[in-house]
Design an enzyme around this catalytic site. Structure first.
Site, PDB file in Angstrom:
ATOM      1  N   GLU A  18      13.071 -47.526 -30.333  1.00  0.00           N
ATOM      2  CA  GLU A  18      13.172 -48.181 -31.161  1.00  0.00           C
ATOM      3  C   GLU A  18      13.662 -49.654 -30.479  1.00  0.00           C
ATOM      4  O   GLU A  18      14.417 -49.727 -29.374  1.00  0.00           O
ATOM      5  CB  GLU A  18      14.006 -48.167 -32.028  1.00  0.00           C
ATOM      6  N   TYR A  32      18.794 -52.702 -27.929  1.00  0.00           N
ATOM      7  CA  TYR A  32      19.065 -54.183 -29.161  1.00  0.00           C
ATOM      8  C   TYR A  32      20.501 -54.422 -28.462  1.00  0.00           C
ATOM      9  O   TYR A  32      21.725 -54.446 -28.661  1.00  0.00           O
ATOM     10  CB  TYR A  32      20.048 -53.697 -30.224  1.00  0.00           C
ATOM     11  N   GLU A  43      19.824 -41.944 -34.608  1.00  0.00           N
ATOM     12  CA  GLU A  43      20.850 -42.382 -33.808  1.00  0.00           C
ATOM     13  C   GLU A  43      21.949 -41.612 -33.988  1.00  0.00           C
ATOM     14  O   GLU A  43      22.670 -42.328 -34.994  1.00  0.00           O
ATOM     15  CB  GLU A  43      21.167 -44.054 -34.469  1.00  0.00           C
TER      16      GLU A  43
END
Length: 417
Positions: A329, A289, A211
């Site tokens: 992810e 997310y 990230e």
């Protein structure tokens, strides 16, 4: 011995705890996947033996640290056995842990903890045994596990007049420290197999940094230059393995109108398009997310964002990048403000999986995903709210398994064609 499908049905009908403690063998398909074959890319597809290869996988960042402790090694074996049982074929994990950690891998620039390295050797050995590939990430953007902040601190201790963690991307000495770490990892000879990591097909890909963000330069120029330099360096050492950046997927200035897909802010110094157009980068990545990125929004709005986020990146990977896209992810807390929200987690998983399956079935760039994160019993200190412990999550486990089977069917169709 029961076949994997029979065992899985027993798990869903009876008790996870007992059955998942068994030493279950990898399937024939998985064994074949891990035997001496480097995964490559051809256009927007991953390929194995010249056939498209679709991915359902997971994150287990903790494998190396637990494998380095004799009393904890069994947890690593169990986790990789469970990955095999779920039908997943790729596990992403850390190949870094810098001096700030209790048990660092890299004690100081160029000096390594052999105990931790042997733990990583064990992870590779167990992954191969269970028929799964690994993505190994080489450094953290954040200060957890040392990360770029630790690299900058090391340079400061050598007299470099730097202070910001973002100097990780520009300071000559810091970049030298990073390159040394890359070379050390890639040329490591596994103490179990004797194979250098760069020659081990159990590794699917290297990840430059988890990230990356550079808030001091949101134009993207700083990270772009770093990616170009470091990706070229990796390829001078290892041309066998694939390479990805570790991006979350935020759009930047290269195509300004794409910023409409970002979750409420212009960016963090990365650019999904220009970063992934670097020739040495083999495939693109995104993370998902929604409850973090658009807090306070309704569940409907969050799921709408997920749909548009995935579809935009698949389209751009197809039409602009010409490279595969892997969601490395994604996750949702199973507890939300003290309320059980397993159904919301399951819904997110299903949305991600349905989009990936539809893309894979049509031969488009979205070819796989990795959920965050798998834990096994006895690792309560690593719970982050996103953890999936199979014995606690039968509904989520079934959804993961079903996705594995859908993609396995596509893989088998390609193998037989």
């Amino acid at each position: 011995m029961l076949g994997n499908i029979q065992v899985f049905m027993l798990i869903t009908a009876c008790s996870f705890t007992v059955i998942l403690s068994l030493h279950l063998p990898a399937t024939d398909q998985q064994k074949k996947s891990a035997e001496g074959i480097f995964i490559k890319v051809n256009g927007t597809q991953f390929v194995k033996d010249s056939q498209p290869f679709y991915i359902n996988g997971l994150n287990a960042y903790w494998l190396m640290s637990r494998a380095s402790e004799p009393i904890e090694k069994e947890k690593v074996s169990i986790a990789l056995q469970q990955a095999s049982l779920l039908g997943t074929n790729v596990v992403r994990t850390w190949a870094f842990s810098d001096a700030d950690e209790c048990i660092p891998l890299q004690i100081s620039p160029g000096f390594y903890n052999e105990k931790m390295f042997k733990g990583l050797d064990f992870v590779l050995s167990e992954a191969k045994k269970n028929g799964v590939f690994l993505i190994l990430s080489l450094v953290n953007n954040y200060e957890e596990f040392g990360g770029k902040k630790q690299y900058v601190q090391w340079a400061r201790e050598k007299g470099q007049p730097i202070s910001s963690p973002d100097d990780f991307f520009t300071n000559v000495l810091v970049k030298r420290f990073y390159e040394n770490h890359v070379k050390t990892i890639l040329t490591r000879s596994n103490s179990i197999s004797g194979i250098q990591y760069r020659d081990d097909p159990t590794i699917l890909a290297w990840e430059l940094i988890n990230e990356p963000r550079c808030n001091s330069d949101i134009s993207g120029d700083t990270i772009q230059a770093w990616i170009e330099e470091m990706s070229a360096y990796v390829k001078t050492i290892d041309k066998n393995h694939l390479l990805e950046i570790g991006l979350e997927g935020f759009y930047g200035d290269s195509i300004v109108e794409r910023k409409q897909f970002n979750p409420g802010y212009d960016g963090v110094g990365t650019d999904f398009i220009s970063n992934n157009l670097v020739p040495e980068i083999d495939f693109a990545t995104i993370h998902i997310y929604p409850e973090q990125w658009i807090p306070g929004s309704s569940i409907i709005d969050q799921f709408d964002f997920v749909q548009s986020w995935i579809k935009a990146h698949i389209r751009d990977s197809d039409k602009i990048l010409g490279k595969p896209l892997l969601i490395t992810e994604f996750g949702r807390p199973w507890l939300n403000s003290g309320l059980i929200s397993v159904n919301e987690r399951d819904s997110l998983y299903q949305i991600v999986y349905d989009n990936i399956y539809a893309s894979a079935r049509e031969g488009c760039a979205g070819v796989g995903s990795l959920f965050w994160q798998l834990l096994v019993p006895g690792l309560d200190g690593l719970r982050d709210g996103y953890e999936v412990i199979l014995s606690e999550a039968p509904s989520t486990s079934i959804i993961i398994y079903q996705q594995s089977q859908r993609l396995l069917t596509l893989n088998k169709l390609n193998d037989s064609s």
